[in-house]
Design an enzyme around this catalytic site. Sequence first.
Site, PDB file in Angstrom:
ATOM      1  N   SER A   1       0.668  -1.298  -0.229  1.00  0.00           N
ATOM      2  CA  SER A   1       0.063  -0.076   0.021  1.00  0.00           C
ATOM      3  C   SER A   1       0.861   1.041   0.222  1.00  0.00           C
ATOM      4  O   SER A   1       1.669   1.611  -0.893  1.00  0.00           O
ATOM      5  CB  SER A   1      -0.920   0.015   1.140  1.00  0.00           C
TER       6      SER A   1
ATOM      7  N   ASP B   1      -9.975  -5.333  -3.719  1.00  0.00           N
ATOM      8  CA  ASP B   1      -9.392  -4.458  -2.658  1.00  0.00           C
ATOM      9  C   ASP B   1     -10.489  -3.237  -2.649  1.00  0.00           C
ATOM     10  O   ASP B   1     -10.721  -2.720  -3.650  1.00  0.00           O
ATOM     11  CB  ASP B   1      -8.178  -4.015  -3.065  1.00  0.00           C
TER      12      ASP B   1
ATOM     13  N   HIS C   1      -7.359  -6.097   0.625  1.00  0.00           N
ATOM     14  CA  HIS C   1      -6.325  -5.090   0.899  1.00  0.00           C
ATOM     15  C   HIS C   1      -5.478  -5.629   2.337  1.00  0.00           C
ATOM     16  O   HIS C   1      -4.518  -5.026   2.690  1.00  0.00           O
ATOM     17  CB  HIS C   1      -6.751  -3.805   1.164  1.00  0.00           C
TER      18      HIS C   1
END
Lengths: 283, 283
Positions: A149, A225, A258
């Site tokens: 991320s 995600d 995620h």
Amino acid sequence: MISEISASRCFGGWQKRFRHASRVLDCDMVFGLFLPPNASADDPVPALYWLSGLTCTDENFAQKAGAQRLAAELGMAIVIPDTSPRGPGVPGDPDGAWDFGLGAGFYLNATQEPWARHYRMYDYVVSELPALVEANLPVSAERAVAGHSMGGHGALVCALRNPGRYRSVSAFSPIVDPMAVPWGEKAFSRYLGPDRESWRQWDTCALLADAAERLPLLVDVGSADPFLDTQLKPEALSRAAAAAGHPLDLRLRDGYDHSYFFVASFMDDHLRHHARALGLLTR
Amino acid sequence: MISEISASRCFGGWQKRFRHASRVLDCDMVFGLFLPPNASADDPVPALYWLSGLTCTDENFAQKAGAQRLAAELGMAIVIPDTSPRGPGVPGDPDGAWDFGLGAGFYLNATQEPWARHYRMYDYVVSELPALVEANLPVSAERAVAGHSMGGHGALVCALRNPGRYRSVSAFSPIVDPMAVPWGEKAFSRYLGPDRESWRQWDTCALLADAAERLPLLVDVGSADPFLDTQLKPEALSRAAAAAGHPLDLRLRDGYDHSYFFVASFMDDHLRHHARALGLLTR
């Protein structure tokens, strides 16, 4: 210079935490380190630098990614920095938000006050921390870099800006075009000020156009995600890599989200990618 | 009856959390479930029941043990209950301690007030939860049980008290003689009252003398576990098993501590032990 604050045996090696005074960040910092069983002062091992995402500390990856089993087998150290400067006197988000300030250093060097004094995570992870680790621990200067991320953004930026410094790079769910998404715009406008031209040096898609080295990018993103369309935009990375002729292996993983459950699921793939580049695995 | 509150793809399967109203515990409960890729309503899979240690919820094991990779490959579900009743009206430790009450149900049925109404974790993990899982999810009635620390105690007690109910049992760092160590004495004197004779049915070492089934016990303990001499006393287990002629494979792991870094390091061994007993692995 550095002090060990914990050590747990793990897959025949050690999962440790260290504290040290960072000159670059002007505060005390803690980092995590996995040492495989074969690491020794006489035989230092290559290291993967793992850059974590928003809200993480040095502990999340060590506890949740399940990387130590294969890293122990491959003979690879993993260095896990924190995600921002910390401690008394380090300013956080004025509104207490989780996507800026503490836990959200974005792996850049801030130029604006009150951030510029401490928020220099780029210099920290690229230079100060590796120098410290390589001087004091059984870790060699053969480096790979990866992250998740915000840390995926960090890994790609660190690699693209430093030809020859890393043997390989990979990312999970990276923020590839921070100039164009809410997380990045919020952080960059505060850390770097309003001049968007100055933002380009911290944006993977922008950097790809001028990359001096064709280090292949391995990127995994989950199709489920929740940040895919608003913050991650992997299609922007595809377009930028294609335009630049830069090698990209982008894998859209069906149904994954995620979380670290996603990261763990494909961690072995990434470790093997880095192990091949570091000469730890021959195929 | 049960509601799914989260689901993340994980190693081709799913890591999920569910909420349900527990009749036995008289409160709402959350549990975790890993489902391997091959689980389906037409083809339910065997399950390992994992009992966690003091202070844990249903989330610690799912995030830290790294069990999903091999469980996915073996085709084994993992059911992860919470460690105590929870919620408004459930009393905790009067002094706010972490070793009694919330997060510390000790997998027994309390007989003393104010605990007896909610603290019935034994009935919950042995009967109510498996019935719920097997009726509503693609999980069969072929069961194994394992746990860590307080949960290792729970796993051994559940197996020893229920011949035929579990195909296999294992434990990491279990509290094997709670009648004789501080954690157990504190919990038992409150949950069960002063009559120590009533404690024997919740003590592995005491139960071994009368075990009706010779289910082999697989136990791993770290030699650097800070609780080794005060709370765990694996030598008491060795003596009790030897006296009873009960098969025990006790492994003292050199230099390992009490953390999930230790549990993760030997998780594959335990999963394979259970997979063999459940018929998922032939050697």
